[in-house]
Design an enzyme around this catalytic site. Structure first.
Site, PDB file in Angstrom:
ATOM      1  N   GLY A  65      48.851 132.429  50.978  1.00  0.00           N
ATOM      2  CA  GLY A  65      48.840 133.317  49.815  1.00  0.00           C
ATOM      3  C   GLY A  65      48.375 134.732  50.110  1.00  0.00           C
ATOM      4  O   GLY A  65      48.391 135.167  51.261  1.00  0.00           O
ATOM      5  N   SER A  66      47.956 135.425  49.047  1.00  0.00           N
ATOM      6  CA  SER A  66      47.617 136.847  49.155  1.00  0.00           C
ATOM      7  C   SER A  66      46.400 137.065  50.039  1.00  0.00           C
ATOM      8  O   SER A  66      45.441 136.299  50.034  1.00  0.00           O
ATOM      9  CB  SER A  66      47.333 137.419  47.772  1.00  0.00           C
ATOM     10  OG  SER A  66      46.678 138.663  47.901  1.00  0.00           O
ATOM     11  N   THR A  67      46.435 138.183  50.776  1.00  0.00           N
ATOM     12  CA  THR A  67      45.335 138.520  51.671  1.00  0.00           C
ATOM     13  C   THR A  67      44.083 138.940  50.911  1.00  0.00           C
ATOM     14  O   THR A  67      43.007 139.033  51.496  1.00  0.00           O
ATOM     15  CB  THR A  67      45.750 139.654  52.619  1.00  0.00           C
ATOM     16  OG1 THR A  67      46.123 140.784  51.835  1.00  0.00           O
ATOM     17  CG2 THR A  67      46.912 139.226  53.474  1.00  0.00           C
TER      18      THR A  67
END
Lengths: 143, 393
Positions: A65-67
């Site tokens: 997923g998102s950093t």
């Protein structure tokens, strides 16, 4: 205290921690998947949905997923809601950066693989110790 | 892992504990990714700037780095924030949110960042062919790699701050020659005419990402329109939204495109493209939102030309950078006179459309459609021309 056995791996973020093992076969997305205030896993359909990562030794294959997920680990750490330690099969940058910022002990490449031992060790108390490149997870069994 | 003497010194705290922590993290990540050394970068681009993503603790983290007196070692730009820093009152931003966001912006700026608050740093500060970069924000990464031939991995938002401080990135993946070799070929022959005619470049990119998912696609027979920068930007942004791809080698567009024999070949089909366009067919449209990625000054001019002499009957919002607004100041005034709402520093994805009174919207960006759907909005996806028809009908 019962007998113990040791899982060894690559040490990535130094430190020590102790808590119950919380093991999943599924990757975790910290951004959107874990509540940054409470540490509760809120990704619907996730194997650990509803469980809280706080103060557990959290074992999962890798992050996804998102950093921005790194900041979620930092937020949890600042509130005392972070895992006591993390064990990955293969860590990736989101989790490495989050553990560095939050001071959460992290290791990967564990031998034997704790995910395959989930049935017998999930929920047991364990100690994680990372010193230099050495990572150790000592599982305290009740038998 | 090999470190230069200078890198060793930073790691050992010769230049302070803040920089040592940054270097230690960069080295750890490099090790995890299997890099054997670091590479000096010529610029960095930081994402994850919105207060909503950072939270109080993320804001404090960035402030702490700034308080230690740390400075970015290379030119560093930053992504959009949670609202327009001039029109925040109109956007319904609360004072707590305003304070948090401004603290982030102030801290980044005091470390020397160029606070462009935009996702198109390649327009404001274009890198050169072969430059090594540490860029977060997938559309910027894809554009730098695929159109310019610069070299960057898809860096994480928080990680890019640390790379910018030490001026280095792990030398791995898209930084290396081997890491830029195509992994799969895609033939667009069967869809190119339809895409060209309809202007569905964004849906095409979303489809490419959904099919390929990871690796480096080599694209044969793309629609000619992909040679236009505005179309290729829409296309690449959507590749980034539906995949982890960081480089797409496009025939006629990418400087590193070479025909390669022996790769697995996928033929793109119209029916798959229809599946993407059918995904976003909201009946309701509270407003039309354009600008994912941010519009360039040239696109603002184009927009005005398309709207001139017409009446804008539907709420039309445009997201761009402050820099584009300054470059095209006269055009922006004319757009505003036509009733178009022009916002800078933020966008429909990292901002909050609900405070602008929206529950549904129409957009020409499949990337925006994807993220807005996740945020609970109902979305209609169309081409820019179709949107302008809708606005003026």
């Amino acid at each position: 205290m019962g007998s113990t056995f040791e899982i060894v791996g690559r040490g990535l973020v130094k430190g020590r921690g102790q808590g119950p093992l919380l093991i999943t076969r599924e990757p975790i997305s910290f951004y959107g998947g874990v509540d940054p205030e409470t540490g509760r896993i809120k990704e619907k359909g996730h194997e650990l949905y509803g469980f809280t990562v706080s103060n557990a030794i959290l074992v999962f294959p890798y992050g996804k997923g998102s950093t921005v997920g790194s900041y979620v680990l930092l937020r949890l750490a600042k509130r005392g809601k972070a895992p006591a330690g993390i064990v990955n099969i293969l860590s990736e940058p989101i989790v490495v950066v989050g553990c560095m910022l939050g001071g959460i002990p992290l290791m990967d490449n564990p031998e034997p693989n704790p995910i395959e031992l989930k049935k017998s060790i999930d929920g047991l108390e364990a100690q994680i110790t990372i010193e230099g490149k050495m990572g150790s997870l000592r599982v305290i069994s009740n038998v | 892992m090999f470190l230069t003497r200078k890198e060793e010194e930073i790691l050992n705290g010769v230049r302070g504990e803040g920089l040592a922590l940054a270097m230690e993290t960069v080295v750890k990540v490099a090790e995890v990714l299997g890099a054997t050394r670091l590479v000096e970068i010529s610029s960095a681009h930081v994402s994850g700037v919105s207060y909503k993503n950072l939270g109080e603790e993320g804001v404090e983290f960035i402030e702490k780095l700034a308080d230690k007196g740390l400075r970015f070692a290379v030119p560093t730009t930053v992504n959009p924030a949670g609202f327009d820093t001039c029109a925040y009152a109109k956007m319904g931003v609360g004072s707590r949110e305003y304070q948090l966001q401004m603290r982030v912006i102030t801290a980044l700026s005091s470390m020397g960042a160029k606070v462009i608050l935009s996702c198109i740093p390649y327009i404001t500060y274009p890198p050169k062919y072969g430059d090594h970069l540490a860029w977060a924000e997938s559309n910027a990464v894809l554009y730098a790699n695929s159109v310019i031939g610069a070299r960057t991995n898809r860096e994480g938002g928080p990680f890019s701050i640390l790379e910018a401080l030490v001026g280095r990135a792990p030398y791995v993946g898209l930084h290396t020659k081997e890491g830029r070799a195509p992994t799969i070929a895609v033939d667009m022959q069967a869809v190119r005419e339809f895409v060209e005619e309809k202007g569905y470049y964004s849906a095409l990119g979303y489809l490419l990402g959904s099919i390929v998912k990871t690796g480096i696609p080599l694209v044969y027979n793309p629609p000619n329109g992909l040679r236009r920068p505005s179309n290729v930007r829409l296309f690449l942004a959507s590749v980034g939204a539906s995949s982890s791809i960081g480089l797409t080698l496009i025939e006629g567009v990418s400087p590193e495109f070479r025909r390669v024999k022996g790769l697995e070949m996928i033929d793109m089909e119209l029916k798959d493209l229809f599946e993407i366009t059918e995904k976003w067919r909201s009946e309701e449209v509270d407003a039309i939102v354009i600008g994912c990625p941010h519009l360039s000054p040239g696109e603002l001019v184009e927009l005005l030309n398309l709207l001139k002499g017409k009446r804008v009957n539907k709420r039309l919002m445009v997201f761009t950078s402050r820099w584009s607004i300054i470059k095209a100041a006269k055009v922006v005034r004319e757009l505003e006179n036509l009733g178009v709402e022009v916002y800078a520093d933020t966008c429909m994805v990292v901002g909050d459309l609900s405070t602008l009174g929206l529950r549904s919207c129409a957009t020409d960006s499949a990337k925006a459609a994807y993220y807005l759907t996740n945020q609970g909005y109902v979305v209609y996806l169309a081409s820019r021309n179709e949107l302008l028809d809708l606005a003026t009908s």
